[in-house]
Design a protein around this motif. Structure first.
Motif, mmCIF file in Angstrom:
data_model
loop_
_atom_site.group_PDB
_atom_site.id
_atom_site.type_symbol
_atom_site.label_atom_id
_atom_site.label_comp_id
_atom_site.label_asym_id
_atom_site.label_seq_id
_atom_site.Cartn_x
_atom_site.Cartn_y
_atom_site.Cartn_z
ATOM 1 N N ILE A 175 0.847 -1.195 0.000
ATOM 2 C CA ILE A 175 0.000 0.000 0.000
ATOM 3 C C ILE A 175 0.883 1.246 0.000
ATOM 4 C CG2 ILE A 175 -1.822 1.285 1.183
ATOM 5 C CD1 ILE A 175 -2.615 -1.371 2.560
ATOM 6 N N ASP A 176 0.579 2.145 -0.922
ATOM 7 C CA ASP A 176 1.246 3.447 -1.000
ATOM 8 C C ASP A 176 0.194 4.502 -0.658
ATOM 9 O OD1 ASP A 176 2.581 5.786 -1.647
ATOM 10 O OD2 ASP A 176 2.832 5.293 -3.771
ATOM 11 N N TRP A 177 0.224 5.006 0.585
ATOM 12 C CA TRP A 177 -0.773 5.969 1.068
ATOM 13 C C TRP A 177 -0.466 7.359 0.523
ATOM 14 C CZ3 TRP A 177 -4.458 3.392 3.650
ATOM 15 C CH2 TRP A 177 -4.115 2.231 4.343
ATOM 16 N N ASN A 178 -1.462 8.024 -0.070
ATOM 17 C CA ASN A 178 -1.300 9.377 -0.602
ATOM 18 C C ASN A 178 -2.472 10.241 -0.160
ATOM 19 O OD1 ASN A 178 1.054 9.265 -2.773
ATOM 20 N ND2 ASN A 178 -0.119 7.368 -2.897
ATOM 21 N N TYR A 179 -2.344 10.845 1.014
ATOM 22 C CA TYR A 179 -3.340 11.802 1.501
ATOM 23 C C TYR A 179 -2.754 13.174 1.198
ATOM 24 C CZ TYR A 179 -5.751 7.962 3.781
ATOM 25 O OH TYR A 179 -6.445 6.801 4.031
ATOM 26 N N VAL A 180 -3.232 13.790 0.109
ATOM 27 C CA VAL A 180 -2.586 14.992 -0.430
ATOM 28 C C VAL A 180 -3.590 16.115 -0.688
ATOM 29 C CG1 VAL A 180 -0.711 13.689 -1.514
ATOM 30 C CG2 VAL A 180 -2.821 14.077 -2.780
ATOM 31 N N ALA A 181 -3.077 17.344 -0.693
ATOM 32 C CA ALA A 181 -3.919 18.498 -1.017
ATOM 33 C C ALA A 181 -4.551 18.281 -2.389
ATOM 34 C CB ALA A 181 -3.076 19.775 -1.023
ATOM 35 N N ASP A 182 -5.816 18.561 -2.505
ATOM 36 C CA ASP A 182 -6.598 18.404 -3.736
ATOM 37 C C ASP A 182 -6.878 16.949 -4.114
ATOM 38 O OD1 ASP A 182 -6.801 21.194 -4.095
ATOM 39 O OD2 ASP A 182 -4.862 21.222 -5.117
ATOM 40 N N GLY A 183 -6.504 16.002 -3.276
ATOM 41 C CA GLY A 183 -6.834 14.602 -3.522
ATOM 42 C C GLY A 183 -6.469 14.146 -4.926
ATOM 43 N N SER A 184 -7.441 13.605 -5.653
ATOM 44 C CA SER A 184 -7.181 13.030 -6.969
ATOM 45 C C SER A 184 -6.810 14.063 -8.026
ATOM 46 C CB SER A 184 -8.401 12.231 -7.442
ATOM 47 O OG SER A 184 -9.523 13.086 -7.623
ATOM 48 N N LYS A 185 -6.946 15.344 -7.703
ATOM 49 C CA LYS A 185 -6.559 16.414 -8.641
ATOM 50 C C LYS A 185 -5.111 16.859 -8.444
ATOM 51 C CE LYS A 185 -11.210 18.348 -8.793
ATOM 52 N NZ LYS A 185 -12.010 19.545 -8.473
ATOM 53 N N ASN A 186 -4.432 16.337 -7.438
ATOM 54 C CA ASN A 186 -3.073 16.745 -7.102
ATOM 55 C C ASN A 186 -2.107 16.395 -8.240
ATOM 56 O OD1 ASN A 186 -0.292 15.982 -5.920
ATOM 57 N ND2 ASN A 186 -1.222 17.272 -4.326
ATOM 58 N N LYS A 187 -1.371 17.379 -8.717
ATOM 59 C CA LYS A 187 -0.481 17.181 -9.866
ATOM 60 C C LYS A 187 0.610 16.144 -9.586
ATOM 61 C CE LYS A 187 2.542 19.427 -13.230
ATOM 62 N NZ LYS A 187 2.813 18.154 -13.791
ATOM 63 N N LYS A 188 1.232 16.208 -8.411
ATOM 64 C CA LYS A 188 2.306 15.255 -8.107
ATOM 65 C C LYS A 188 1.795 13.818 -8.081
ATOM 66 C CE LYS A 188 5.477 18.288 -5.677
ATOM 67 N NZ LYS A 188 6.154 18.607 -4.420
ATOM 68 N N VAL A 189 0.626 13.619 -7.498
ATOM 69 C CA VAL A 189 0.094 12.256 -7.428
ATOM 70 C C VAL A 189 -0.356 11.797 -8.820
ATOM 71 C CG1 VAL A 189 -2.371 12.542 -6.858
ATOM 72 C CG2 VAL A 189 -1.076 10.726 -5.807
ATOM 73 N N ARG A 190 -0.870 12.720 -9.620
ATOM 74 C CA ARG A 190 -1.227 12.356 -10.998
ATOM 75 C C ARG A 190 0.019 11.978 -11.799
ATOM 76 N NH1 ARG A 190 -6.142 15.882 -13.565
ATOM 77 N NH2 ARG A 190 -7.776 15.023 -12.244
ATOM 78 N N ASP A 191 1.098 12.708 -11.607
ATOM 79 C CA ASP A 191 2.352 12.362 -12.282
ATOM 80 C C ASP A 191 2.831 10.979 -11.848
ATOM 81 O OD1 ASP A 191 2.306 14.828 -13.565
ATOM 82 O OD2 ASP A 191 3.827 15.739 -12.254
ATOM 83 N N LYS A 192 2.703 10.678 -10.550
ATOM 84 C CA LYS A 192 3.100 9.360 -10.032
ATOM 85 C C LYS A 192 2.267 8.267 -10.686
ATOM 86 C CE LYS A 192 3.680 8.417 -5.524
ATOM 87 N NZ LYS A 192 3.347 8.096 -4.109
ATOM 88 N N VAL A 193 0.955 8.471 -10.754
ATOM 89 C CA VAL A 193 0.068 7.477 -11.370
ATOM 90 C C VAL A 193 0.448 7.268 -12.841
ATOM 91 C CG1 VAL A 193 -2.314 7.071 -12.127
ATOM 92 C CG2 VAL A 193 -1.854 7.785 -9.776
ATOM 93 N N ALA A 194 0.687 8.350 -13.557
ATOM 94 C CA ALA A 194 1.061 8.234 -14.970
ATOM 95 C C ALA A 194 2.344 7.409 -15.121
ATOM 96 C CB ALA A 194 1.229 9.621 -15.586
#
Length: 175
Positions: free
Chosen positions: A67-86
Motif C-alpha cells: 500500500i502506498d498511502w497518498n493523503y494529499v492536497a486536492d486529492g485526486s486532482k493533485n499534480k504530483k500524485v497524478r504524475d506518479k500514477v502516470a
C-alpha cells in the motif's frame, strides 16, 4: 496473463483505508505482484479521516508494503500524485476505482483523467452509482436544489457515451 490482474490499483477516495487493506490482501492472496495506490484529501483537511486502524490491520496482515498511502492536497486532482500514477501505469497494468467526491462534475472529470491510464483488460470502477436509489439518502455534494439529481451514475453514463470506442460497460455487480 495480465487480464484482470492489475499491477497497480489506483484507489481514488481512500477514506480511512479499509478498502486499500482489502485490495492489498487480495493482491497477496492471489499472488499478484502489485501495489495499491491510495489517493484522498490530506488527513488534516478531512477531519473524519484517520488511517490508524487501516495501517495497523495492514501490518497484522503483512500487506503494508503493498500500500502506498497518498493523503494529499486536492486529492485526486493533485499534480504530483497524478504524475506518479502516470509513471506507474507506464510500468504495468493499472485499474482505477473512483470513490471520492460523489458530485457529478468531480466524478466525470476524475474518471476522464484517470481512465487514460487504465490498461487493456483492466477496469475502471465507479463506486456508489446508486446513491439516488437509496431511500432517504441525500447526496451532500448535490443537495438537489435544482432537481437534477446527478452523481456518480450519471457521470459514468456520460463518460461511457463519450468513450464507447475505448471502454466496454459491464454491469456484473448490478442487482
Amino acid at each position: 496473463t495480465t487480464y484482470g490482474r492489475p499491477q497497480y490499483i489506483i484507489e481514488l477516495g481512500s477514506s480511512q483505508g479499509g478498502g486499500a487493506v482489502w485490495l492489498a490482501s487480495m493482491l497477496k492472496l492471489f499472488e499478484i505482484p502489485g501495489k495499491v495506490i491510495t489517493i484522498d484529501l490530506p488527513l488534516e483537511q478531512a477531519y473524519w479521516l484517520t488511517k490508524r486502524r487501516a495501517v495497523e490491520a495492514a501490518r497484522r496482515l503483512k500487506v503494508e508494503k503493498l500500500i502506498d498511502w497518498n493523503y494529499v492536497a486536492d486529492g485526486s486532482k493533485n499534480k504530483k500524485v497524478r504524475d506518479k500514477v502516470a509513471r506507474l501505469c507506464q510500468k504495468g497494468p493499472c485499474m482505477v476505482i473512483s470513490d471520492s467526491n460523489h458530485d457529478y462534475e468531480h466524478t466525470y472529470h476524475e474518471i476522464e483523467w484517470y481512465a487514460k491510464h487504465v490498461g487493456v483488460g483492466q477496469y475502471i470502477v465507479v463506486e456508489d452509482t446508486n446513491i439516488y436509489g437509496w431511500s432517504g439518502w441525500l447526496n451532500i455534494n448535490d443537495p438537489n436544489q435544482d432537481g437534477k439529481r446527478k452523481g456518480p451514475m450519471e457521470a459514468a453514463n456520460d463518460f461511457e457515451l463519450s468513450h464507447m470506442a475505448d471502454f466496454i460497460r459491464t454491469d456484473w455487480c448490478a442487482k
